[in-house]
Design a protein around this motif. Sequence first.
Motif, short mmCIF file in Angstrom:
data_model
loop_
_atom_site.label_atom_id
_atom_site.label_comp_id
_atom_site.label_asym_id
_atom_site.label_seq_id
_atom_site.Cartn_x
_atom_site.Cartn_y
_atom_site.Cartn_z
N ALA A 131 -0.55 -29.20 -22.56
CA ALA A 131 -1.59 -29.06 -21.52
C ALA A 131 -1.11 -29.64 -20.18
N GLN A 132 -1.14 -28.79 -19.18
CA GLN A 132 -0.74 -29.26 -17.84
C GLN A 132 -1.99 -29.77 -17.12
N ALA A 133 -2.09 -31.08 -17.00
CA ALA A 133 -3.28 -31.67 -16.37
C ALA A 133 -3.19 -31.58 -14.85
N VAL A 134 -2.02 -31.88 -14.31
CA VAL A 134 -1.82 -31.79 -12.86
C VAL A 134 -0.56 -30.97 -12.62
N PRO A 163 -13.68 -29.56 -9.67
CA PRO A 163 -14.55 -29.35 -10.83
C PRO A 163 -14.08 -30.21 -12.01
N ASN A 164 -14.90 -30.27 -13.04
CA ASN A 164 -14.51 -31.04 -14.23
C ASN A 164 -13.20 -30.50 -14.80
N THR A 188 -8.96 -37.30 -12.42
CA THR A 188 -8.79 -38.60 -13.09
C THR A 188 -7.32 -38.85 -13.41
N THR A 189 -6.63 -37.80 -13.84
CA THR A 189 -5.19 -37.96 -14.13
C THR A 189 -4.44 -38.35 -12.86
N GLU A 198 -14.38 -43.73 -13.96
CA GLU A 198 -15.52 -42.89 -14.35
C GLU A 198 -16.15 -43.45 -15.62
N GLU A 199 -15.29 -43.87 -16.56
CA GLU A 199 -15.79 -44.51 -17.79
C GLU A 199 -16.00 -45.98 -17.46
#
Lengths: 399, 305
Positions: free
Chosen positions: B24-27, B45-46, B51-52, B88-89
């Motif tokens: 999975a490519q997050a950024v 968007p979500n 966050t990454t 966020e958490e």
Amino acid sequence: MRKVFQIARNEYRRRVARKSFILVLLMPLFIVVVGVAVSLLSASAAINSDRGVVGYIDPNHALARAIQPPANAANTFARFPDVAAAEAALRSRQIIAYYVLAPDFATSGKVDFVYWQNQPGNTVKRAFDRFARSAIVDGSNAQVAQRLLNGTNFTLRTPDGSRTFNNNDVFSIVMPLAVAVLFVISLFSGAAYLMQAVVDEKENRTIEIIITSVTPMQLMSGKIVGLAAVGLTQVVVWLVAGAAALQAARPHVEFLQTARIDPGFIALALVLSVLQYLLLGSFMAAIGSVVVDVKQGQAWSSPVTLVSMVPLFFFALIVFDPNSIIAVILSLFPLTAPLALLLRYNMTAVPAWQIVAAIGLLALSVAGAMWLAARIFRIGMLRYGQAVKIGEIAAAIHF
Amino acid sequence: MNMKTLQTGPTISVAHLAKSFGQAQAVHDVSFDVQRGEIFGLLGPNGAGKTTTIRMILDIFKPDRGDISILGGPITDAKKEQIGYLPEERGLYKDLKVEECVLYLAELKGLPRRVARERAMAYFKQLDLIEHRNKKVNDLSKGMQQKVQVITTLIHQPAVVIIDEPFSGLDPVNTRLIQEMLMQERQRGTTIIMSTHQMYQVEEMCDRIVLINKGDSVLYGGVDEIRRRYADNAVRVTVRGELPHIDGVVETERKGNERTLHLPKDMPAQAVLRRLADAPDSTVESFELAIPTLDDIFVRVVSEE
């Protein structure tokens, strides 16, 4: 270092303030206090009821040359011509019991024991045994007779004289067992605290904030040190209480009167406890960082716990053959070394090289485990609600 | 810490950042600069990779590719003490008392305990938490916990503040209070990166933004400049009475009493205002150029992507 100390202090304060800690700390103390009180009371009652003159009927003068115990001994022995005279003395409380020796006592050793209502304890039996055996030895030389009656008293020494062991010390069998139990309770509960602390940190979501202030290594070290201090607090309190209980019980319990606690043993126990704790703690912290909750953590940590407890499974072997190859291997393997060494320590003269090697290997393992744990921790710490896969852990270690 | 790193150029510079987790490519490719003393909106968007990106800036994750410079260079342990982070958490020690929790987190940021206590007391007073400082965190409401969290983010007077959804769980009064605190921080020269989905807060507070979508930065610049860039030639009017016919108007949209009139590119807005003013049966109550909201722009850009 400052941050490691701050984290350690925080962990220590949080744990020590919990009711569960107080309970774990006080429960064994409570058991010891109750145990000592009960045994003292019963010992005192038994001692009082067992003191006094013991009669014997010896038709063939088999005990004619027996050596009478000193006048201040708990039991002295009086010869009666027949059963009727002894019976009368027993009824009038002049004696507490009497023995009737068989006519062929010299060859068969047969003897009847008669008492009034309450059976006297083993101390009376032991005193009579000794009295009877003294008749066999040459009564003309009391010192030689005494020596023969006492048996051998040998001391085992290593060739370099660095370690000695005395075989006549009953306490030496009880002591390692007691310390091993203490060891298991405090270490494993401490390690479990640590896993819980890491899982808590993930569940509280504090880890993401903390990790922007400290490195994973500092966080891990702080937690491990803080909770080691918690474990140490437990052990010290228990040891002090144990020593106090021992001191209180010593005058009333025969085998404790010759008991001595080897300061070397205590020092070794402390060093091994700290190292073992750091080793287990590193594993537990790493496991805590990769699991979803405490339940899963317990499943992951059970192999580590089981391996560390292997010396208890080999308890009989270690106690009766403390220099066997298995006992030596268990003393050198880092996870099992502390428990195995402590069990062996009072059973034989463990060579100094084995102690040094075990501590060295354990220290090296601690360094490796902490390094490894910090790596695993880094990949696991932000995985909320999702366990880390074995492949990812392997990749993190390899990287 | 009061200490600020002397530096020229942006406080934070992110160039061509990329990060994958397994497949999975997050950024994919994120770049932006944040200047000293500005409030910078990190939008998307979500699952866009915000966050990454934040975690890479904070050195929680190492980027696969790209460069990050913060306070004049790569992040160091000393620089971490100049950063305040509100993730966020949310995270607080539930079993600790409020004051203990704040002091502990402040100490980890290098603040001496005495100073931390003084500042904590000032914040407790300001945020109406003084009565609650000896309660366990777990016994506080969600809104109060959020205020405590903001205190732990700002107590060491960081040079850089990174906050993720700072207003979630707050009532309007406390939202305003936190908003004012952040504005004061900006005046103090603090650089703030704010990630939020509340676009009106971004319009109100942010100087510039970057919009990340599917791991790429797709929109970047000043808030006003972006809104103007995405503005059509349109006016928004409210009139009492009948809206007169205006020659040249391409389309009329109605939302309540307000109408949006879309004009041809070469038609000036003044022509519409003049016609409305001349109309005998209507009175102009409001008239403004129809500059799109960030919300509209967000939806438009993300939908187009």
